[in-house]
Design an enzyme around this catalytic site. Structure first.
Site, PDB file in Angstrom:
ATOM      1  N   HIS A 123     -33.547 -56.824  11.010  1.00  0.00           N
ATOM      2  CA  HIS A 123     -32.213 -56.237  10.834  1.00  0.00           C
ATOM      3  C   HIS A 123     -32.278 -55.010   9.930  1.00  0.00           C
ATOM      4  O   HIS A 123     -31.589 -54.008  10.180  1.00  0.00           O
ATOM      5  CB  HIS A 123     -31.273 -57.300  10.253  1.00  0.00           C
ATOM      6  CG  HIS A 123     -29.919 -56.787   9.915  1.00  0.00           C
ATOM      7  ND1 HIS A 123     -29.532 -56.526   8.624  1.00  0.00           N
ATOM      8  CD2 HIS A 123     -28.856 -56.458  10.700  1.00  0.00           C
ATOM      9  CE1 HIS A 123     -28.288 -56.071   8.622  1.00  0.00           C
ATOM     10  NE2 HIS A 123     -27.855 -56.019   9.862  1.00  0.00           N
ATOM     11  N   GLU A 173     -33.394 -52.138  11.980  1.00  0.00           N
ATOM     12  CA  GLU A 173     -32.317 -51.646  12.839  1.00  0.00           C
ATOM     13  C   GLU A 173     -31.458 -50.628  12.078  1.00  0.00           C
ATOM     14  O   GLU A 173     -31.093 -49.576  12.611  1.00  0.00           O
ATOM     15  CB  GLU A 173     -31.475 -52.822  13.324  1.00  0.00           C
ATOM     16  CG  GLU A 173     -30.236 -52.435  14.104  1.00  0.00           C
ATOM     17  CD  GLU A 173     -29.055 -53.324  13.758  1.00  0.00           C
ATOM     18  OE1 GLU A 173     -27.957 -52.785  13.538  1.00  0.00           O
ATOM     19  OE2 GLU A 173     -29.232 -54.548  13.719  1.00  0.00           O
ATOM     20  N   HIS A 174     -31.140 -50.930  10.826  1.00  0.00           N
ATOM     21  CA  HIS A 174     -30.357 -50.007  10.007  1.00  0.00           C
ATOM     22  C   HIS A 174     -31.125 -48.714   9.743  1.00  0.00           C
ATOM     23  O   HIS A 174     -30.571 -47.613   9.835  1.00  0.00           O
ATOM     24  CB  HIS A 174     -30.002 -50.661   8.668  1.00  0.00           C
ATOM     25  CG  HIS A 174     -28.786 -51.524   8.716  1.00  0.00           C
ATOM     26  ND1 HIS A 174     -27.644 -51.256   8.001  1.00  0.00           N
ATOM     27  CD2 HIS A 174     -28.527 -52.670   9.426  1.00  0.00           C
ATOM     28  CE1 HIS A 174     -26.736 -52.187   8.241  1.00  0.00           C
ATOM     29  NE2 HIS A 174     -27.251 -53.063   9.096  1.00  0.00           N
ATOM     30  N   GLU A 214     -23.171 -56.079   3.349  1.00  0.00           N
ATOM     31  CA  GLU A 214     -22.960 -56.803   4.602  1.00  0.00           C
ATOM     32  C   GLU A 214     -23.182 -58.301   4.405  1.00  0.00           C
ATOM     33  O   GLU A 214     -22.412 -59.132   4.914  1.00  0.00           O
ATOM     34  CB  GLU A 214     -23.902 -56.258   5.685  1.00  0.00           C
ATOM     35  CG  GLU A 214     -23.686 -56.843   7.062  1.00  0.00           C
ATOM     36  CD  GLU A 214     -24.611 -56.248   8.109  1.00  0.00           C
ATOM     37  OE1 GLU A 214     -24.517 -56.677   9.281  1.00  0.00           O
ATOM     38  OE2 GLU A 214     -25.433 -55.369   7.772  1.00  0.00           O
TER      39      GLU A 214
END
Length: 420
Positions: free
Chosen positions: A47, A50-51, A127
């Site tokens: 993840h 991905e950022h 997040e």
């Protein structure tokens, strides 16, 4: 509509579907590298990657990445799941080459600038904090952990804060080196696309990549377990999970039809009994999800703390009743809902490109849509009753509770009710 498939010599796969009459297209790269491919010390890194893909490449800054797509009226995004990471864009027909160039750039050429890593680290920690503050989000992470304890499949996609705080540039580069090979990548496009033109572009952009050994994910093992977090909230949240078939098992269609009839809509058993007749909750639903080698049928509801026990008992009773009393009409309705949902979704090029990528990931081919419809239609009431019996009486199950749940029934108590 025509699906075409091609594999480059290095293993990079390309699948497209032209949708006549459309003026736009969806195109993206799906990589078989998600949460379940991480080691324990890497949890959350897929993840994080991905950022970071959007934070600058060797040829574009973060702003230039956004402007390149938005200047032509398109959009670009990404997501991480437990079995893949996807980077995709939606643009008009003339801008497909641009979109593919940008997506290829962020996948193949991220710079992982130290300053940008620190900025994005803060974003991801925010997040995580937001997810932790959202009861009907965090409860599913706990349920996943209960279902697959001490396994990659049971860990959160975002990862724990302490690991996110510790990731380095070298950690990101190492995960890319392990998992971002051409054999793990699928280029999928749907809409106003020309297959041969996309293959030529892909050969230019990805044909030089060197194949690398595939790292298989650890096999999944459904363990079951219970998490109970007592907190002063307005609602008590409950989520139950039962093991069901993986997506390579034809029984997945039976499990999905069962969960739809049980709690998939306003006409479903749980909605009618728990909400409409008894007024015990606002939200209750059942759904079936699948992975390569396992799956889960999940039931979720939110109610008041003093009504949680009654709701849980009714849910178990309805599951047991379904094994004996599920009707032909209920199964026909669930089949119709499943087919309509799939076919309506496929009117979107974005949904269609995602489906193509997923099928290539599963089968390395695209089964005809008619075959899928036929498998759904082949599910009988007897099949659904059998599945209901297997799930209702299966052990272990998983249970997650959050809110004013101190007096909620335990997993052991619910199992006793199942067995009664």
């Amino acid at each position: 509509m025509s699906v075409q498939y091609h594999k480059l010599s290095n293993g990079f796969r390309i699948v497209t579907e032209n949708m006549p009459g459309l003026k736009s297209a969806a195109i993206g790269i799906w990589i078989t590298a998600g949460g379940r491919h991480e080691r324990l010390d890497q949890n959350g890194i897929a993840h994080f990657l991905e950022h970071m893909a959007f934070k600058g490449t060797t040829t574009r800054s973060a702003l230039q990445i956004a402007e390149a797509i938005e200047d032509v009226g398109g959009y670009i995004n990404a997501y991480t799941s437990r079995e893949c990471t996807a980077y995709y864009a939606r643009v008009l027909e003339a801008d497909v080459p641009l979109a593919l160039d940008v997506v290829a750039d962020i996948v193949l050429n991220p710079v992982f600038d130290h300053a940008e890593i620190e900025i994005e680290r803060g974003v991801i920690l925010q997040e995580i904090g937001q997810a932790n503050d959202t009861p009907d989000d965090i409860i599913f992470d706990w349920l996943q952990e209960d279902s697959y304890r001490d396994q990659p499949l049971g860990r959160t996609i975002l990862g724990p804060s302490e690991r996110v705080r510790a990731f380095t540039r070298e950690d990101l580069m190492s995960f890319v080196s392990e998992h971002y090979g051409p054999g793990q990548m699928i280029l999928s496009a749907a809409g106003a696309v020309d297959h041969e033109a996309i293959v030529r572009l892909a050969e230019t952009l990805f044909g030089h990549l060197t194949p690398r050994a595939l790292r298989e994910a650890d096999p999944a093992r459904f363990t079951g377990g219970e998490t109970r977090r007592v907190k002063d909230l307005e609602q008590a949240h409950i989520a139950l999970a039962f093991e069901s078939p993986g997506y390579r098992d034809d029984a997945i269609y039976t499990a999905q039809i069962y969960s739809s009839a049980l709690g998939g809509g306003m006409s479903s058993r749980l909605f009618q009994e728990v909400r409409e007749r008894r007024g015990l909750c606002y939200t209750i639903f059942a759904q079936t999800g699948a992975y390569a080698d396992t799956g889960t049928t999940t039931i979720y509801a939110g109610t008041s703390g003093d009504q949680l026990g009654e709701l849980a008992h009714i849910t178990i009773d309805e599951m047991k009743r379904a094994a004996d009393t599920m009707t032909d009409e209920e199964v026909a309705r669930a089949r119709a809902q499943m087919k309509a949902g799939m076919l309506m979704g496929l009117e979107s090029p974005s949904n269609r490109s995602e489906r193509l990528a997923r099928l290539i990931q599963i089968w390395d081919k695209i089964p005809p849509l008619e075959d899928t419809i036929a498998r759904i239609d082949a599910v009988t009431t007897a099949d659904v009753r059998d599945m209901a019996g297997q799930i209702a009486h299966s052990a272990p199950a998983a249970l997650a509770l959050y809110g004013p749940v101190g007096n909620a029934p335990s997993l052991a108590a619910l199992r006793e009710r199942q067995a009664a």
